[in-house]
Design a protein around this motif. Structure first.
Motif, PDB file in Angstrom:
ATOM      1  N   ASP A   1      15.936 -10.756  20.333  1.00  0.00           N
ATOM      2  CA  ASP A   1      14.658 -10.384  19.741  1.00  0.00           C
ATOM      3  C   ASP A   1      14.916  -9.760  18.377  1.00  0.00           C
ATOM      4  OD1 ASP A   1      12.290 -10.939  21.369  1.00  0.00           O
ATOM      5  OD2 ASP A   1      13.337  -9.780  22.893  1.00  0.00           O
ATOM      6  N   LEU A   2      14.269 -10.319  17.357  1.00  0.00           N
ATOM      7  CA  LEU A   2      14.400  -9.767  16.013  1.00  0.00           C
ATOM      8  C   LEU A   2      13.629  -8.452  15.943  1.00  0.00           C
ATOM      9  CD1 LEU A   2      15.433 -10.212  13.096  1.00  0.00           C
ATOM     10  CD2 LEU A   2      13.239 -11.317  12.614  1.00  0.00           C
ATOM     11  N   VAL A   3      14.344  -7.365  15.714  1.00  0.00           N
ATOM     12  CA  VAL A   3      13.734  -6.034  15.670  1.00  0.00           C
ATOM     13  C   VAL A   3      13.346  -5.657  14.255  1.00  0.00           C
ATOM     14  CG1 VAL A   3      14.112  -3.582  16.149  1.00  0.00           C
ATOM     15  CG2 VAL A   3      15.011  -5.313  17.710  1.00  0.00           C
ATOM     16  N   ASP A   4      14.179  -6.013  13.292  1.00  0.00           N
ATOM     17  CA  ASP A   4      13.908  -5.599  11.916  1.00  0.00           C
ATOM     18  C   ASP A   4      14.671  -6.494  10.955  1.00  0.00           C
ATOM     19  OD1 ASP A   4      12.814  -4.123   9.891  1.00  0.00           O
ATOM     20  OD2 ASP A   4      14.155  -2.406  10.091  1.00  0.00           O
ATOM     21  N   ARG A   5      14.168  -6.558   9.727  1.00  0.00           N
ATOM     22  CA  ARG A   5      14.867  -7.258   8.656  1.00  0.00           C
ATOM     23  C   ARG A   5      14.789  -6.413   7.411  1.00  0.00           C
ATOM     24  NH1 ARG A   5      12.991 -11.846   4.584  1.00  0.00           N
ATOM     25  NH2 ARG A   5      12.166  -9.921   3.749  1.00  0.00           N
ATOM     26  N   GLU A   6      15.942  -6.106   6.843  1.00  0.00           N
ATOM     27  CA  GLU A   6      16.008  -5.271   5.647  1.00  0.00           C
ATOM     28  C   GLU A   6      16.841  -5.975   4.581  1.00  0.00           C
ATOM     29  OE1 GLU A   6      17.550  -1.463   6.616  1.00  0.00           O
ATOM     30  OE2 GLU A   6      15.824  -0.837   7.808  1.00  0.00           O
TER      31      GLU A   6
ATOM     32  N   GLY B   1       7.100  -7.733  29.055  1.00  0.00           N
ATOM     33  CA  GLY B   1       6.163  -8.228  28.050  1.00  0.00           C
ATOM     34  C   GLY B   1       6.750  -8.139  26.669  1.00  0.00           C
ATOM     35  N   TYR B   2       5.907  -7.878  25.680  1.00  0.00           N
ATOM     36  CA  TYR B   2       6.328  -7.772  24.291  1.00  0.00           C
ATOM     37  C   TYR B   2       5.734  -6.512  23.680  1.00  0.00           C
ATOM     38  CZ  TYR B   2       7.982 -12.566  24.656  1.00  0.00           C
ATOM     39  OH  TYR B   2       8.667 -13.697  25.036  1.00  0.00           O
ATOM     40  N   ALA B   3       6.428  -5.980  22.679  1.00  0.00           N
ATOM     41  CA  ALA B   3       5.971  -4.744  22.048  1.00  0.00           C
ATOM     42  C   ALA B   3       6.251  -4.770  20.558  1.00  0.00           C
ATOM     43  CB  ALA B   3       6.657  -3.529  22.678  1.00  0.00           C
ATOM     44  N   ASP B   4       5.354  -4.137  19.829  1.00  0.00           N
ATOM     45  CA  ASP B   4       5.557  -3.835  18.412  1.00  0.00           C
ATOM     46  C   ASP B   4       5.661  -2.320  18.327  1.00  0.00           C
ATOM     47  OD1 ASP B   4       5.492  -3.312  15.719  1.00  0.00           O
ATOM     48  OD2 ASP B   4       3.711  -4.501  15.298  1.00  0.00           O
ATOM     49  N   THR B   5       6.850  -1.816  18.044  1.00  0.00           N
ATOM     50  CA  THR B   5       7.096  -0.376  18.067  1.00  0.00           C
ATOM     51  C   THR B   5       6.728   0.319  16.767  1.00  0.00           C
ATOM     52  OG1 THR B   5       9.405  -0.683  17.374  1.00  0.00           O
ATOM     53  CG2 THR B   5       8.951  -0.689  19.745  1.00  0.00           C
ATOM     54  N   GLY B   6       6.034  -0.394  15.899  1.00  0.00           N
ATOM     55  CA  GLY B   6       5.633   0.183  14.625  1.00  0.00           C
ATOM     56  C   GLY B   6       6.355  -0.414  13.443  1.00  0.00           C
ATOM     57  N   THR B   7       7.227  -1.397  13.708  1.00  0.00           N
ATOM     58  CA  THR B   7       7.995  -2.041  12.641  1.00  0.00           C
ATOM     59  C   THR B   7       7.385  -3.364  12.212  1.00  0.00           C
ATOM     60  OG1 THR B   7       9.420  -3.148  14.251  1.00  0.00           O
ATOM     61  CG2 THR B   7      10.121  -0.973  13.499  1.00  0.00           C
ATOM     62  N   SER B   8       6.240  -3.742  12.819  1.00  0.00           N
ATOM     63  CA  SER B   8       5.597  -5.039  12.570  1.00  0.00           C
ATOM     64  C   SER B   8       6.460  -6.202  13.033  1.00  0.00           C
ATOM     65  CB  SER B   8       5.255  -5.205  11.080  1.00  0.00           C
ATOM     66  OG  SER B   8       4.330  -4.210  10.686  1.00  0.00           O
ATOM     67  N   THR B   9       7.440  -5.908  13.897  1.00  0.00           N
ATOM     68  CA  THR B   9       8.289  -6.934  14.485  1.00  0.00           C
ATOM     69  C   THR B   9       8.107  -6.892  15.987  1.00  0.00           C
ATOM     70  OG1 THR B   9       9.914  -6.672  12.708  1.00  0.00           O
ATOM     71  CG2 THR B   9      10.636  -7.777  14.710  1.00  0.00           C
ATOM     72  N   ILE B  10       7.791  -8.036  16.600  1.00  0.00           N
ATOM     73  CA  ILE B  10       7.527  -8.088  18.033  1.00  0.00           C
ATOM     74  C   ILE B  10       8.818  -8.413  18.763  1.00  0.00           C
ATOM     75  CG2 ILE B  10       6.263  -9.280  19.844  1.00  0.00           C
ATOM     76  CD1 ILE B  10       4.849  -9.290  16.383  1.00  0.00           C
ATOM     77  N   SER B  11       9.139  -7.624  19.794  1.00  0.00           N
ATOM     78  CA  SER B  11      10.346  -7.850  20.571  1.00  0.00           C
ATOM     79  C   SER B  11      10.028  -7.756  22.055  1.00  0.00           C
ATOM     80  CB  SER B  11      11.434  -6.828  20.205  1.00  0.00           C
ATOM     81  OG  SER B  11      10.959  -5.510  20.400  1.00  0.00           O
ATOM     82  N   GLU B  12      10.909  -8.315  22.860  1.00  0.00           N
ATOM     83  CA  GLU B  12      10.728  -8.279  24.305  1.00  0.00           C
ATOM     84  C   GLU B  12      10.782  -6.835  24.787  1.00  0.00           C
ATOM     85  OE1 GLU B  12      12.349 -10.766  28.210  1.00  0.00           O
ATOM     86  OE2 GLU B  12      13.627 -10.492  26.451  1.00  0.00           O
ATOM     87  N   PHE B  13       9.983  -6.528  25.791  1.00  0.00           N
ATOM     88  CA  PHE B  13       9.851  -5.147  26.253  1.00  0.00           C
ATOM     89  C   PHE B  13       9.789  -5.107  27.774  1.00  0.00           C
ATOM     90  CE2 PHE B  13       7.223  -1.527  27.556  1.00  0.00           C
ATOM     91  CZ  PHE B  13       7.867  -0.470  26.915  1.00  0.00           C
ATOM     92  N   TYR B  14      10.446  -4.106  28.357  1.00  0.00           N
ATOM     93  CA  TYR B  14      10.375  -3.859  29.791  1.00  0.00           C
ATOM     94  C   TYR B  14       9.941  -2.418  30.003  1.00  0.00           C
ATOM     95  CZ  TYR B  14      12.833  -8.241  30.750  1.00  0.00           C
ATOM     96  OH  TYR B  14      13.178  -9.572  30.831  1.00  0.00           O
ATOM     97  N   SER B  15       8.825  -2.233  30.678  1.00  0.00           N
ATOM     98  CA  SER B  15       8.352  -0.878  30.944  1.00  0.00           C
ATOM     99  C   SER B  15       9.321  -0.188  31.899  1.00  0.00           C
ATOM    100  CB  SER B  15       6.950  -0.923  31.551  1.00  0.00           C
ATOM    101  OG  SER B  15       6.970  -1.568  32.808  1.00  0.00           O
ATOM    102  N   PRO B  16       9.336   1.147  31.902  1.00  0.00           N
ATOM    103  CA  PRO B  16      10.255   1.875  32.799  1.00  0.00           C
ATOM    104  C   PRO B  16      10.125   1.407  34.241  1.00  0.00           C
ATOM    105  CG  PRO B  16       9.269   3.380  31.229  1.00  0.00           C
ATOM    106  CD  PRO B  16       8.580   2.059  31.028  1.00  0.00           C
TER     107      PRO B  16
END
Length: 466
Positions: free
Chosen positions: A164-169, A405-420
């Motif tokens: 999952d692409l988290v960020d690009r700088e 599911g999927y989440a955007d943690t505030g970086t505008s990049t969507i990545s796979e997510f697993y809730s606790p």
């Protein structure tokens, strides 16, 4: 590097195979009696060889060497995956022809004829690094004719490496792609979810930094794990002595919490929910005025700097509630919501909104943009993902795993997510009952800050029985 995995496998297989073969034959086959120079005759008299013996020893050596390769693969699995990733990246460069070559003439050493050969004169510089659970791929921006294409490699790397692409700088001279691999391994149990210094841990290396990126939007259909996720967050913030309000217009699972939480915390009727929203806005404005009167007030600092507790408003089935309202009531509710999401961060008022589908008509006027942390759990349609994350270049895959599911943690990049992870038989009611000490312990502060929990003076139980 294009054949890194194959080369590494042979690097283990061949030495082991030869070593086992040597020890199998050294005492039983005259070829390995090196002190007898007449043994060269053995090569000539091959008709007299014991072929069944030879084949059995070769087979045993082969199987042992293959087994060692398998053991090395299991023991050094992470290193193997890194080699595989590097090989894929190298092959990506070759298949996309991100290189330059030129022909040159040379004489063949065997025929003395002039032959044409090719030589690579340019190849991209790329670096692969694994750090803190993330993969970093750096590609040099060297002003070559491929540079514009290098900047767009994020999707290729994400799909090709199954990450999952988290960020690009863009650093000086490099474009850096930050990827998260094998996300499921980063799932944490509910016991490890903690709130500390304005941040909540939700996965390994994944945090909701609500002091910086306020408000959370959670979407998910039936069976996707949305309710458990919201209950997990409620339990975590209660343990941190935060104040909460819970709005459940469907009178479902969250509404059951009124049995274990103090009065004036849980609301399920329309009038109570509207009153809670109004009182929340009033409490937020009162807190703003009181913060400026505090002796240690400092421009630019937030509620936490002044030692005030955060206030979380959990609003499940938000869209369903808005559908029930009359037009005038809907405008009033949207007005309250807009004030909370626009002004809440500085005063410590945070919204956690839950919905099956985040309908844009109830998140208009810039409201949706203020929800910096967005989570979509369970199976959703493409239109549902579009409502949640907007128009993004992302391939969404549905898996039958609860809480995935999927989440955007505030970086505008969507990545796979697993809730606790919530273990089977986990008693939320009992655990939240224990955690409510945080609410009771903060009651004195709540009066001073205009908190909903004390200002409303309305019992959640009596409100539900209206």
């Amino acid at each position: 590097m294009r054949n890194a995995v194959w080369t590494a496998g042979l690097g283990v297989f061949v030495p082991v195979f030869l070593a086992v073969l040597f020890y199998s034959f050294k005492d039983s086959f005259p070829i390995f009696q090196w002190n007898d120079w007449e043994q060269y005759k053995v090569f000539i008299e091959y008709e007299s060889w014991n072929w069944s013996f030879l084949l059995s020893r070769f087979a045993v050596s082969f199987l042992i060497a293959a087994a060692v390769v398998g053991i090395v693969y299991l023991v050094a699995f992470d290193q193997f995956k890194q080699l595989l990733h590097k090989q894929k990246i190298a092959r990506m460069f070759f298949s996309n022809r991100f290189y330059e070559q030129e022909n040159f003439q040379t004489e063949s050493g065997w025929t003395n004829k002039t032959v044409t050969k090719r030589k690579i004169t340019y190849f991209p510089r790329a670096y692969y690094q694994v750090k803190n659970g993330h993969i970093y791929v750096r590609v040099a921006l060297d002003l070559s004719r491929f540079q514009a294409r290098y900047l767009e490699l994020g999707t290729d790397l994400e799909n090709g490496l199954f990450c999952d692409l988290v960020d690009r700088e863009v650093e000086e001279g490099f474009v850096v792609f930050k990827l998260l691999y094998d996300v499921k391994k980063n799932r944490i149990p509910i016991q490890e979810v903690q709130v500390k210094n304005g941040s909540m841990s939700l996965m390994k290396n994944v945090y909701w930094e609500f002091d910086k990126l306020p408000h959370m939007l959670i979407a998910g259909g039936t069976g996707g794990g949305k309710t458990y996720f919201i209950l997990t967050i409620i339990q975590a913030v209660l343990k941190s002595n935060a104040e909460i309000s819970i709005l459940d217009p469907k009178n479902a699972d969250l509404a059951d919490l009124e049995a274990v939480l103090p009065k004036g915390v849980v609301y399920s009727k329309k009038n109570g929910i509207m009153m809670c929203l109004r009182k929340s806005v009033e409490g937020m404005m009162n807190r703003s005025d009181e913060m400026k009167q505090m002796p240690n007030y400092k421009t630019g600092e937030n509620y936490a700097y002044l030692g005030l507790p955060p206030m979380f408003i959990f609003f499940d089935e938000y869209v369903a509630f808005m559908d029930l309202l009359e037009p005038q009531e809907r405008m009033e509710a949207l007005g309250y919501m807009k004030q909370l999401v626009m002004l809440g961060r500085q005063m410590g008022y945070f919204l956690v909104l839950g919905a099956q589908r985040p309908d844009a008509k109830y998140l208009a006027d810039g409201i949706r943009d203020q929800f910096n942390f967005r989570v979509a759990l369970g199976k959703m349609s493409e239109s549902g993902y579009g409502m949640m994350f907007g128009d993004v270049d992302k391939t969404f895959l549905n898996k039958s795993i609860k809480g995935r599911g999927y989440a955007d943690t505030g970086t505008s990049t969507i990545s796979e997510f697993y809730s606790p992870l919530v273990t089977k038989g986990y008693d939320f009611m009992e655990e939240i009952k224990r955690a409510q000490v945080g609410v009771n312990g903060a009651s004195a502060t709540a009066v001073a800050s205009g908190s909903v929990a004390t200002e409303t003076g309305t019992s959640g139980r009596s409100e539900r029985s209206e």
